[in-house]
Design a protein around this motif. Structure first.
Motif, mmCIF file in Angstrom:
data_model
loop_
_atom_site.group_PDB
_atom_site.id
_atom_site.type_symbol
_atom_site.label_atom_id
_atom_site.label_comp_id
_atom_site.label_asym_id
_atom_site.label_seq_id
_atom_site.Cartn_x
_atom_site.Cartn_y
_atom_site.Cartn_z
ATOM 1 N N VAL A 44 0.670 -1.107 0.010
ATOM 2 C CA VAL A 44 -0.075 -0.052 0.094
ATOM 3 C C VAL A 44 0.785 1.140 -0.002
ATOM 4 O O VAL A 44 1.991 1.324 0.607
ATOM 5 C CB VAL A 44 -1.090 0.168 1.280
ATOM 6 N N HIS A 45 0.570 1.990 -0.854
ATOM 7 C CA HIS A 45 1.546 3.351 -1.064
ATOM 8 C C HIS A 45 0.783 4.582 -1.399
ATOM 9 O O HIS A 45 -0.320 4.263 -2.001
ATOM 10 C CB HIS A 45 2.827 3.074 -1.712
ATOM 11 N N GLY A 70 0.800 -11.483 -10.346
ATOM 12 C CA GLY A 70 0.154 -10.219 -9.966
ATOM 13 C C GLY A 70 0.837 -9.031 -10.705
ATOM 14 O O GLY A 70 1.933 -9.321 -11.440
ATOM 15 N N PRO A 71 0.449 -7.816 -10.411
ATOM 16 C CA PRO A 71 -0.398 -7.445 -9.339
ATOM 17 C C PRO A 71 -1.943 -7.460 -9.563
ATOM 18 O O PRO A 71 -2.070 -7.035 -10.796
ATOM 19 C CB PRO A 71 0.251 -5.929 -8.827
ATOM 20 N N VAL A 72 -2.537 -7.422 -8.467
ATOM 21 C CA VAL A 72 -3.831 -7.029 -8.645
ATOM 22 C C VAL A 72 -3.955 -5.789 -7.950
ATOM 23 O O VAL A 72 -3.466 -5.464 -6.986
ATOM 24 C CB VAL A 72 -4.972 -8.160 -7.888
ATOM 25 N N LYS A 73 -4.578 -4.733 -8.865
ATOM 26 C CA LYS A 73 -4.424 -3.316 -8.263
ATOM 27 C C LYS A 73 -5.743 -2.821 -7.592
ATOM 28 O O LYS A 73 -7.104 -3.414 -8.315
ATOM 29 C CB LYS A 73 -4.141 -2.208 -9.423
ATOM 30 N N SER A 74 -5.843 -2.161 -6.707
ATOM 31 C CA SER A 74 -7.144 -1.567 -6.102
ATOM 32 C C SER A 74 -6.608 -0.299 -5.568
ATOM 33 O O SER A 74 -5.496 0.176 -5.279
ATOM 34 C CB SER A 74 -7.866 -2.478 -5.258
ATOM 35 N N VAL A 75 -7.641 0.236 -4.747
ATOM 36 C CA VAL A 75 -7.665 1.650 -4.138
ATOM 37 C C VAL A 75 -8.092 1.392 -2.812
ATOM 38 O O VAL A 75 -8.869 0.561 -2.419
ATOM 39 C CB VAL A 75 -8.131 2.785 -4.874
#
Length: 127
Positions: A44-45, A70-75
């Motif tokens: 997380v950044h 991956g990555p699987v990206k989310s917010v």
């Protein structure tokens, strides 16, 4: 294999805001030799303050391991700040009984420099 959950926070000491957070988890606390164990790396950044430049997966030497995918990206939001989440998944297979620790995951990142606004036009406009 024992559960390994390492959480690393790199905090901006001046503002106390999250810079990078890395968590590694596994799907089980114990396993037998040859049993597949799933591990997840979650990064997380804050994209406004940092840029992830490189991720080096664990270097498994004592077990058979498949390549991390991956990555699987989310917010997500951390303290009201919109952050990016990158999740990678991998599998390893213990070859003997006893405790096992997942080798370190290296996340290299670069902090964005503060942008300083300079007044080049002295209030008279650009033209």
């Amino acid at each position: 294999a024992r559960q390994y959950n390492k959480n690393h926070n790199a905090m901006n000491q001046q503002s106390k805001k999250l810079t990078v957070d890395v968590t590694v988890t596994v799907d089980r606390q114990t396993s037998v030799p040859g049993e597949r164990v799933c591990y997840t790396v979650r990064i997380v950044h804050d994209p406004q303050s940092t840029e992830i430049t490189r991720i080096i997966p664990p270097d498994f030497k004592e077990v058979y391991a498949e390549k991390m995918v991956g990555p699987v990206k989310s917010v997500t939001f951390v303290d009201g700040i919109r952050c990016m989440v990158y999740e990678f998944t991998g599998f390893f297979y213990p070859v003997q009984e006893g405790p096992f620790y997942i080798p370190e995951v290296v996340v290299e990142y670069q902090k964005h420099q503060s942008l300083h606004k300079n007044n080049f036009h002295n209030g008279r406009g650009f033209f």
